[in-house]
Design an enzyme around this catalytic site. Structure first.
Site, mmCIF file in Angstrom:
data_model
loop_
_atom_site.group_PDB
_atom_site.id
_atom_site.type_symbol
_atom_site.label_atom_id
_atom_site.label_comp_id
_atom_site.label_asym_id
_atom_site.label_seq_id
_atom_site.Cartn_x
_atom_site.Cartn_y
_atom_site.Cartn_z
ATOM 1 N N GLY A 17 0.768 -1.240 0.000
ATOM 2 C CA GLY A 17 0.000 0.000 0.000
ATOM 3 C C GLY A 17 0.794 1.281 0.000
ATOM 4 O O GLY A 17 0.280 2.313 0.448
ATOM 5 N N ILE A 24 1.442 6.337 4.905
ATOM 6 C CA ILE A 24 1.824 5.650 6.139
ATOM 7 C C ILE A 24 2.672 4.420 5.817
ATOM 8 O O ILE A 24 3.650 4.130 6.515
ATOM 9 C CB ILE A 24 0.567 5.278 6.940
ATOM 10 N N VAL A 68 -5.833 -5.327 -4.809
ATOM 11 C CA VAL A 68 -6.483 -6.458 -4.144
ATOM 12 C C VAL A 68 -7.908 -6.688 -4.635
ATOM 13 O O VAL A 68 -8.520 -7.706 -4.309
ATOM 14 C CB VAL A 68 -6.470 -6.286 -2.604
ATOM 15 N N ILE A 96 -3.841 -0.629 3.478
ATOM 16 C CA ILE A 96 -4.740 -0.468 2.338
ATOM 17 C C ILE A 96 -6.133 -0.097 2.854
ATOM 18 O O ILE A 96 -6.661 -0.762 3.746
ATOM 19 C CB ILE A 96 -4.861 -1.780 1.534
ATOM 20 N N TYR A 160 -16.139 10.912 8.796
ATOM 21 C CA TYR A 160 -15.403 9.673 8.518
ATOM 22 C C TYR A 160 -16.323 8.613 7.920
ATOM 23 O O TYR A 160 -15.884 7.712 7.215
ATOM 24 C CB TYR A 160 -14.725 9.167 9.797
ATOM 25 N N LYS A 167 -13.378 0.150 9.658
ATOM 26 C CA LYS A 167 -12.200 0.046 10.524
ATOM 27 C C LYS A 167 -12.536 -0.688 11.827
ATOM 28 O O LYS A 167 -11.689 -1.387 12.391
ATOM 29 C CB LYS A 167 -11.642 1.436 10.835
#
Length: 259
Positions: A17, A24, A68, A96, A160, A167
């Site tokens: 990623g 990151i 992916v 990712i 978000y 997440k």
């Protein structure tokens, strides 16, 4: 006194990623390389390669393309990475996350089943798939799997949206994978950085406001750096964290502690 050795010397790892110098995944790759790891990196496609190839070259890491969403792509990438790393994967990093833009900018209750499923497949289920693909290449003494989360997994963060539930599922996945893979001495973690100006974050509505709020409320009164996030990741991947598994480690200047 014994001569100091880099903590990740002799460790072979795959980092998925990398998007650009601000991602990151790149921060993690840099610090792992400094600590002695041999790495293979991935980027999304040929377009991304233009930005990522110079980064990979700077640390002497082969760069593979991996989307992916394409059937069989992740399995092929892991197999090729293991081949490049002498058949052994001591760790793998999953950095990712993706959701259709129209879903990301809308209300959670308006999310389509198709968009939700796409976000879950790319951002969450691919972590489980990564573990399954890596399993034949783990050394006998164990390995480590690391993914990247965010505070929106445990509290409702304005704007978000869909990625919050995704997440949350990812952090739950970490715990179940830790339980299942622990007998193999495979450790599983999530790293949860505070808001950072990454390419992925730029797709969120009013992300500048989110970063400003983090600077104001975090006990350290600042945003964290890529190097700080990378160092925390390298710690989790290395021998210093040998007794840890199944947790989410926050690197956010203390923001998570103050609500």
């Amino acid at each position: 006194m014994p001569r100091w050795l880099p903590p990740l010397r002799g460790h072979h790892g795959l980092i998925l990623g990398v998007a650009n110098a601000h991602s990151i995944a790149w921060g993690i790759a840099q610090r792992c390389a400094i600590q002695g790891a041999r790495l293979v990196l991935t980027c999304l496609n040929a377009k991304a390669r233009a930005q990522v190839q110079p980064l990979a070259d700077a640390i002497g890491a082969p760069l593979l393309e991996c989307d992916v969403r394409e059937p069989g792509a992740l399995a092929a990438t892991v197999a090729r990475a293991a081949e490049l790393l002498e058949g052994r994967l001591d760790f793998a990093v999953h950095s990712i996350a993706w959701a259709p833009l129209q879903e990301l900018h809308g209300r959670v209750i308006d999310t389509s089943a198709e968009g939700y499923a796409q976000a879950m497949q790319v951002s969450c289920h691919s972590f489980a798939e990564l573990a399954r693909c890596c399993e034949p290449h783990w050394p006998a003494d164990g390995a480590t799997l690391l993914t990247v989360s965010y505070q929106g997994a445990v509290e409702a963060v304005p704007h978000y949206g869909l990625m919050g539930p995704v997440k949350a599922a990812l952090e739950s996945m970490v715990r179940y994978m830790a339980l299942e893979l622990g007998p193999r001495q495979v450790r599983v973690h999530a790293l949860s950085p505070g808001p950072m100006p990454t390419r992925a974050a730029s797709g969120l509505t009013d992300f500048d406001g989110l970063m400003a709020d983090a600077r104001r409320r975090a006990p350290l009164r600042r945003l964290v750096t890529l190097a700080e996030v990378g160092d925390a990741a390298a710690f989790l991947l290395g021998p210093g964290a040998a007794g840890m598994s199944g947790q989410t480690l926050y690197v956010d200047g203390g923001l998570h502690a103050v609500g």
